[in-house]
Each structure stands twice: as C-alpha cells, then as structure tokens.
Design an enzyme around this catalytic site. Structure first.
Site, PDB file in Angstrom:
ATOM      1  N   HIS A   6       0.810  -1.216   0.000  1.00 56.35           N
ATOM      2  CA  HIS A   6       0.000   0.000   0.000  1.00 56.35           C
ATOM      3  C   HIS A   6       0.848   1.273   0.000  1.00 56.35           C
ATOM      4  O   HIS A   6       0.648   2.122  -0.870  1.00 56.35           O
ATOM      5  CB  HIS A   6      -1.045   0.038   1.115  1.00 56.35           C
ATOM      6  N   TYR A  11       1.737   5.240  -2.501  1.00 55.15           N
ATOM      7  CA  TYR A  11       2.039   6.628  -2.145  1.00 55.15           C
ATOM      8  C   TYR A  11       3.456   7.003  -2.553  1.00 55.15           C
ATOM      9  O   TYR A  11       3.740   8.172  -2.813  1.00 55.15           O
ATOM     10  CB  TYR A  11       1.772   6.885  -0.649  1.00 55.15           C
ATOM     11  N   HIS A  14      -9.325   0.646 -11.520  1.00 54.18           N
ATOM     12  CA  HIS A  14      -8.962   1.620 -10.493  1.00 54.18           C
ATOM     13  C   HIS A  14      -7.478   1.977 -10.559  1.00 54.18           C
ATOM     14  O   HIS A  14      -7.112   3.141 -10.603  1.00 54.18           O
ATOM     15  CB  HIS A  14      -9.316   1.083  -9.096  1.00 54.18           C
ATOM     16  N   PHE A  15      -6.603   0.960 -10.598  1.00 59.23           N
ATOM     17  CA  PHE A  15      -5.204   1.387 -10.538  1.00 59.23           C
ATOM     18  C   PHE A  15      -4.663   1.889 -11.868  1.00 59.23           C
ATOM     19  O   PHE A  15      -3.645   2.553 -11.901  1.00 59.23           O
ATOM     20  CB  PHE A  15      -4.276   0.394  -9.835  1.00 59.23           C
ATOM     21  N   HIS A  16      -5.405   1.635 -12.948  1.00 60.08           N
ATOM     22  CA  HIS A  16      -4.953   2.308 -14.170  1.00 60.08           C
ATOM     23  C   HIS A  16      -5.304   3.798 -14.172  1.00 60.08           C
ATOM     24  O   HIS A  16      -4.608   4.578 -14.812  1.00 60.08           O
ATOM     25  CB  HIS A  16      -5.482   1.612 -15.427  1.00 60.08           C
ATOM     26  N   ARG A  51     -10.337 -10.345 -12.530  1.00 54.99           N
ATOM     27  CA  ARG A  51      -9.057  -9.828 -13.002  1.00 54.99           C
ATOM     28  C   ARG A  51      -8.082 -11.002 -13.108  1.00 54.99           C
ATOM     29  O   ARG A  51      -8.362 -12.093 -12.620  1.00 54.99           O
ATOM     30  CB  ARG A  51      -8.510  -8.780 -12.027  1.00 54.99           C
ATOM     31  N   ARG A  52      -6.949 -10.728 -13.738  1.00 57.31           N
ATOM     32  CA  ARG A  52      -5.882 -11.714 -13.835  1.00 57.31           C
ATOM     33  C   ARG A  52      -6.350 -13.041 -14.414  1.00 57.31           C
ATOM     34  O   ARG A  52      -6.011 -14.102 -13.909  1.00 57.31           O
ATOM     35  CB  ARG A  52      -5.280 -11.987 -12.459  1.00 57.31           C
TER      36      ARG A  52
HETATM   37  C1  HEM Z   1      -0.203   0.794 -22.843  1.00 58.99           C
HETATM   38  C2  HEM Z   1      -0.703   1.034 -21.653  1.00 58.99           C
HETATM   39  C3  HEM Z   1      -1.372  -0.033 -20.806  1.00 58.99           C
HETATM   40  C4  HEM Z   1      -2.240  -1.012 -21.180  1.00 58.99           C
HETATM   41  C5  HEM Z   1      -2.787  -1.278 -22.564  1.00 58.99           C
HETATM   42  C6  HEM Z   1      -2.553  -1.785 -19.999  1.00 58.99           C
HETATM   43  C7  HEM Z   1      -3.412  -2.871 -19.967  1.00 58.99           C
HETATM   44  C8  HEM Z   1      -3.531  -3.760 -18.915  1.00 58.99           C
HETATM   45  C9  HEM Z   1      -4.332  -4.955 -18.921  1.00 58.99           C
HETATM   46  C10 HEM Z   1      -5.210  -5.420 -20.073  1.00 58.99           C
HETATM   47  C11 HEM Z   1      -4.123  -5.588 -17.735  1.00 58.99           C
HETATM   48  C12 HEM Z   1      -4.594  -6.967 -17.351  1.00 58.99           C
HETATM   49  C13 HEM Z   1      -5.819  -7.104 -16.600  1.00 58.99           C
HETATM   50  C14 HEM Z   1      -5.981  -8.510 -16.045  1.00 58.99           C
HETATM   51  O1  HEM Z   1      -5.910  -9.517 -16.766  1.00 58.99           O
HETATM   52  O2  HEM Z   1      -6.182  -8.595 -14.845  1.00 58.99           O
HETATM   53  C15 HEM Z   1      -3.208  -4.777 -16.959  1.00 58.99           C
HETATM   54  C16 HEM Z   1      -2.743  -5.076 -15.690  1.00 58.99           C
HETATM   55  C17 HEM Z   1      -1.930  -4.262 -14.944  1.00 58.99           C
HETATM   56  N1  HEM Z   1      -1.413  -3.023 -15.330  1.00 58.99           N
HETATM   57 FE1  HEM Z   1      -1.633  -2.156 -17.122  1.00 58.99          FE
HETATM   58  N2  HEM Z   1      -1.867  -1.253 -18.947  1.00 58.99           N
HETATM   59  C18 HEM Z   1      -1.143  -0.175 -19.397  1.00 58.99           C
HETATM   60  C19 HEM Z   1      -0.346   0.670 -18.654  1.00 58.99           C
HETATM   61  C20 HEM Z   1      -0.058   0.465 -17.309  1.00 58.99           C
HETATM   62  C21 HEM Z   1       0.723   1.359 -16.499  1.00 58.99           C
HETATM   63  C22 HEM Z   1       1.341   2.659 -16.993  1.00 58.99           C
HETATM   64  C23 HEM Z   1       0.808   0.794 -15.262  1.00 58.99           C
HETATM   65  C24 HEM Z   1       1.506   1.280 -14.008  1.00 58.99           C
HETATM   66  C25 HEM Z   1       2.420   2.199 -13.946  1.00 58.99           C
HETATM   67  C26 HEM Z   1       0.107  -0.451 -15.303  1.00 58.99           C
HETATM   68  C27 HEM Z   1      -0.004  -1.325 -14.249  1.00 58.99           C
HETATM   69  C28 HEM Z   1      -0.656  -2.541 -14.279  1.00 58.99           C
HETATM   70  C29 HEM Z   1      -0.673  -3.479 -13.196  1.00 58.99           C
HETATM   71  C30 HEM Z   1       0.024  -3.311 -11.848  1.00 58.99           C
HETATM   72  C31 HEM Z   1      -1.463  -4.566 -13.613  1.00 58.99           C
HETATM   73  C32 HEM Z   1      -1.817  -5.792 -12.790  1.00 58.99           C
HETATM   74  C33 HEM Z   1      -0.879  -6.910 -12.992  1.00 58.99           C
HETATM   75  C34 HEM Z   1      -1.337  -8.100 -12.199  1.00 58.99           C
HETATM   76  O3  HEM Z   1      -2.538  -8.223 -11.895  1.00 58.99           O
HETATM   77  O4  HEM Z   1      -0.450  -8.892 -11.869  1.00 58.99           O
HETATM   78  N3  HEM Z   1      -0.412  -0.626 -16.554  1.00 58.99           N
HETATM   79  N4  HEM Z   1      -2.858  -3.665 -17.713  1.00 58.99           N
HETATM   80 CU   LIG Z   2      -3.823   0.187  -0.575  1.00 60.75          CU
END
Ligand code: HEM
Ligand SMILES: [Cu+2]
Length: 551
Positions: free
Chosen positions: A218, A222, A369-371, A434-435
């Site tokens: 968490h 921040y 949310h985190f996006h 998710r995931r």
């Molecule tokens: C081109 C830009 C991006 C695209 C298209 C994108 C798309 C996605 C998608 C489709 C998922 C998977 C959802 C799932 O199956 O649960 C994901 C997961 C995630 N994304 Fe992105 N994202 C982008 C940029 C970012 C950025 C800039 C960050 C953080 C700085 C980020 C952090 C994460 C994290 C932490 C996860 C979760 C991974 C996990 O569950 O293990 N993403 N994203």
């Molecule tokens: Cu938190």
C-alpha cells in the site's frame, strides 16, 4: 551550450532505464488487451501470465521507481546544490545494484522460472534467483535513497537556520516512506521466500507473507503518488505562472501522507480469513484519514490555478479556467492526470469500504482503479515531467513542434485510458474477474454478457489498449528524440527545472515539520499499534503451505 554536470548524468541514467521498462511494459499491455478481448492467441512460449508478470513488474515497479529516482536526483541538485563526491558515488552504487537485481529478476521471468505476477504471492513459487534479484533491487534503492537523505543532511549543516527547500523536504519524506515500507517486503523475501524457494523450509506461512507484502504494497502506491504531487506543488505553479499557495500546508500534507499510508495494508486483505475484523477496522480508519492530505492537495492546486488566472486578468467566479496554459504539455499532462484522480479517489474509498470491497474484490474493477490512479494521474504527471526533464538533463530543447507532438501523445493516452478503464470498472461490477486470460467459461450466460454491453464490453479493452499503445510508442520516440536528437540548447534558451516560490515570501513553516525524528517515531507507534497483535497471531496460528508452480 550548458555543460552536462555529473549529477545530471546520474539522474539521466535512472530516467533512461525507466523508459526502457516503459517500452517493454506497454507492449505487454497491448498484448493483454488483445487477449482479453479474444482477438489474438499468444504463442505457446509466451503465456498470458508471463506477459502479465512482465507488465506489472516493468510498469508498476521498475518504470516508476527508476523515474522517481531520476527526478529526485535532478531536483535535489537543482534546489540544494551539487552532490558531494561521496553522495554521488553512493547514488551510482545503488543504481548498479538495482540494475543487477532487476536483470536477475527479468531473466528469471523470461525463462519461465518466475511467472508469479508482480505481487509474487506465496504459495506460487519462483526460482530463488528471482527473489534474490528483488532483494538486490530493494537494497540498491536504499543505498541511493540514503545518499539523497545524506545530501539533505549536508545542506542542513551548511544552512543551520534556514528552511529546507520544499523539494528537498518532500524528497526526504518520500524516501523515508519508501525505506520504512520496504522493511516489510524485505522481511518476507529474506526470511520466508528465499529459504523456502531454496528448499531449506518446505512450508510457508502464506498469511504472514501476504501481510508483509501489503505492509509494503500500500505505501508503495504513495511512493508513486508523492513525486507526482511534488511536481504539482513545486513546479506546476511556476508553469502556470502562479505561486505555491502555502509552503507549510504542502509540508503538512506530506507528513500526513507518511503517517497514514503505512499502517494500512489490511485494506487489501479485507477478504482474507485469519485477521480479526477489529484489526481490519483500525487499518480502514487509518486509510480513510488519507482523505485529509488529499483534499489539502486538491485545495492548494485550485487555489494556485485561480490566483494564476486572476493575475492574468481573469474575471468572474470561474473565468480563471480559461487562462490556464492547456497547450503547454508540461501543464496539460499533469492537469489531465488530476482530472482522472477525482474518480480514482472516489474508487479508492469504495475499495476500502468493507462491504463494497466484497463486490469489487478481485474483479476487473480493481484493475480499472489502478490504471486511473497510477496509470493516469501518476504516469501522466511523469510524462509532463519527462518533457522538460529529459532535455534539461541532456542540454537540449523542447521545441514548439515537439511540444505539439507531446500534447497529441497526452491526449491519446487520456482517451485510451478513459475507454479502457471505464470498461474495466463496469465489467468488474458485472463480475468479470481480473488476472485471467480469455475465457468464456463454457459459454456461460454471465460470461457471454461481458461481450454484449454498450458500456461494459470486453472489446473496449483492446480498443483502449490500442490507443494507449500508440501513445506509449510515441512517448518512447519522443524520449529518444529529446535525449539524443532535439536541437541543442544555448545558455539563453536552456530548458529549466521549474521551481516555484511561495505566495507569501515571509512564511516560515513550523520547525517541527522538519524534525524527522518526531515523525519517524509517530510512524513507528502507529505501525506497532496496527500490526503487533495480528502479526503475532499469524506467526502462532496460520497454517503453512507447500509451494506450487501453476505455469
Ligand atoms: C499501454 C498502456 C497499458 C495497457 C494497454 C494496460 C493494460 C492492462 C491490462 C489489459 C491488464 C490486465 C488485466 C488482467 O488480466 O487482470 C493490466 C494489468 C496491470 N497493469 Fe496495465 N496497462 C497499461 C499501462 C499500465 C501502467 C502505466 C501501469 C503502471 C504504472 C500499469 C499497471 C498494471 C498493473 C500493476 C497490472 C496488474 C498486474 C497483475 O494483476 O499482476 N499498466 N494492464
Ligand atoms: Cu492500498
């Protein structure tokens, strides 16, 4: 031509590494979007979860941390003077340790030895070298981080009765937050995960390891957010032609962020059995306290915007809105990020609320949310910084044409993020997990619905992802261009590192705010209060589990 000093080289090494991982991570993002929309299938050697692991690690952990360190080194040099040789050497030592650790982890993930997602939750079991790489990364970041605190201490010694520059104060707060938070992840990695993955222990206490992970996970958010706020507080006022609304208020907000962001990891474990509700309640209350410094920040920003607009002759209650420099990418990027942060903050309150968390837990809502928090508010602020920081560090110029391309890149990002995250939020409410890679769950009616909605539609993921991908490739191109090809600056037109002055020049923030011993102690008390009993309970009662390799 301005000469490039040694400190800025160090800063640039961090920033360049950040963009290398941004490049890798966003390619993975596109692939995930396409898979989830059912548009492509990945080849057998590249499964969804390996891509997802790479995406999470590259963007959430590596891009952010390297970028933040680069920004900090440049900023402390700018506001507190040249680094001493010792500080600089420690900075480089930390950099190389982090890089070696990173490469170890990356090799393990890409050779299929560590498809454990960026949270590396036990009982998924990776190769020990993955965890050792992580540990090295963390320790390296401490070495560099402590070098920055040493630079601050040296400055204080040389300027005994002066107020620390705001940027320096905020750097110290953020680095302290990082170091304290990392104690948790270091504990689980060194004491639990490494011995277990080497086979020295055959079982692992999962509840404890997740708790230690979220003790870190968490405040990690921040750690991403505070540097974006630093840009908002310290530089954005200058960019819009205004002043910092109140220096003391900004410092107070940062101290509160330090205090209220650490002892709150349980809000990620609300659905976890084995933690009594009363402890969850304490941490939820502390989590919600963070609303106070967040509102202070929002208030300061708008106060700054308003006074800047009025100085430029704006009339009426809201006329100043029209006077803001929307065409300046250094402003537009963080400004759009701030707008995303409004629904993001509301979503955060929802996630923290016990019953509402039951609805959204482990659904795509959370990913939406985190996006919009990290992926929009934070990352867009980082883009805004990069547009002047990169040429500032390399002695080049952000020309008008490059600024225009930058504005285009930011708008593309905002559009892509809006489409993708809206779909994710709504799909999550409909129960899409998710995931998970593409799955129709045997054409179950609920899963079929995920493709039929007007707002909630799994096909919006690839559409949003595609815009985001185009935007990120443009950003990478602009990074390379600004670093190596843009016109060289002369001493007249060199890019500046914007640092604003306070509205009220006589203002002297209360000395207690600069007294870190006090805040570290308060922080320790809060941590002990929130964690001692439940952690002792976990050590005594939580069962152990063997490791699993599901990939
Ligand atoms: C081109 C830009 C991006 C695209 C298209 C994108 C798309 C996605 C998608 C489709 C998922 C998977 C959802 C799932 O199956 O649960 C994901 C997961 C995630 N994304 Fe992105 N994202 C982008 C940029 C970012 C950025 C800039 C960050 C953080 C700085 C980020 C952090 C994460 C994290 C932490 C996860 C979760 C991974 C996990 O569950 O293990 N993403 N994203
Ligand atoms: Cu938190």
């Amino acid at each position: 031509m301005p000469t490039i000093n040694k400190d800025n080289k160090l800063a640039f090494a961090f920033v360049a590494t950040a963009f290398a991982f941004f490049f890798i991570g966003t390619i993975c993002g596109l692939l995930q979007g396409l898979v989830r929309g059912g548009l492509i299938e990945l080849p057998y050697w590249l499964n969804y979860y390996k891509v997802l692991t790479t995406h999470g690690i590259s963007l959430a952990l590596l891009f952010t941390t390297y970028f933040i360190y680069g920004f900090f080194y440049a900023g402390i040099r700018r506001t507190m003077g040249e680094l001493s040789a010792k500080v600089r050497t420690a900075g480089w030592t930390g950099f190389w340790m982090m890089l070696i650790g990173t490469l170890m982890a990356v090799v393990m993930v890409s050779s299929d030895q560590a498809t454990v997602l960026y949270t590396f939750y036990a009982p998924l079991k990776a190769s020990p070298f993955f965890y050792i790489g992580l540990a090295l990364f963390v320790v390296g970041s401490w070495v560099s981080g402590i070098s920055m605190i040493a630079h601050y201490a040296q400055w204080k010694k040389r300027h005994p009765n002066q107020t620390t520059p705001l940027f320096g104060f905020m750097t110290v707060a953020t680095i302290l937050l990082w170091i304290i938070a990392c104690l948790g992840v270091a504990a689980t990695v060194l004491l639990q995960l490494i011995p277990w993955s080497f086979g020295l222990t055959d079982k692992i206490n999962i509840l404890l390891s997740r708790t230690l992970f979220w003790y870190f996970g968490h405040p990690l958010v921040y750690f991403w957010l505070l540097p974006a706020y630093m840009y908002w507080y310290v530089s954005v006022p200058k960019v819009v032609g205004g002043k910092i609304f109140s220096d003391s208020l900004a410092r107070l907000a940062f101290v509160m962020f330090l205090l209220f962001s650490i002892p709150v990891g349980f809000h990620h474990q609300l659905m976890e059995p084995g933690i009594h509700e009363s402890w969850k309640l304490i941490q939820v209350v502390l989590t919600l306290m963070v609303v106070i410094p967040s509102l202070l920040t929002a208030f300061s920003m708008f106060a700054t915007f308003e006074s800047a607009g009025r100085n430029k002759g704006a009339k009426g209650l809201l006329g100043w809105w029209t006077k803001l420099p929307y065409g300046d990418v250094r402003f537009l990027a963080p400004f759009l990020g701030m707008l995303f942060f409004v629904p993001a903050g509301i979503g955060g309150i929802i996630n923290t609320s016990y019953q509402l968390n039951e609805v959204v837990h482990n659904t795509l809502w959370v990913v939406g949310h985190f996006h919009i928090t990290v992926g929009a508010a934070v990352v867009m602020s980082f883009f805004g910084i990069a547009y002047w920081l990169v040429p500032y560090l390399t002695g080049r110029r952000l020309t008008k044409a490059l600024n225009r391309l930058g504005v285009f890149q930011i708008v593309l990002w905002a559009v892509g993020m809006f489409i993708m995250s809206t779909a994710m939020h709504v799909l999550g409410l409909y129960g899409a997990p998710r995931r998970t890679a593409f799955s129709m769950y045997n054409d179950h009616a609920v899963a079929l619905d995920w493709f039929r909605g007007i707002v909630a539609n799994q096909l919006y993921l690839p559409i949003g992802a595609f815009f985001l991908f185009l935007s990120s490739m443009l950003m990478v191109y602009l990074f390379v261009y600004l670093a190596c090809l843009a016109p060289k600056a002369t001493s007249q037109n060199a890019e500046e590192f914007p640092v604003s002055e306070a509205e009220n020049k006589e203002e002297r923030p209360p000395a207690v705010l600069d007294n870190w011993k006090v805040w570290i102690s308060v922080c320790a008390v809060l941590i002990l209060l929130a964690y001692t009993v439940p952690v002792l309970d976990m050590i005594q009662h939580a069962p152990g589990s063997p490791g699993y390799r599901t990939w």
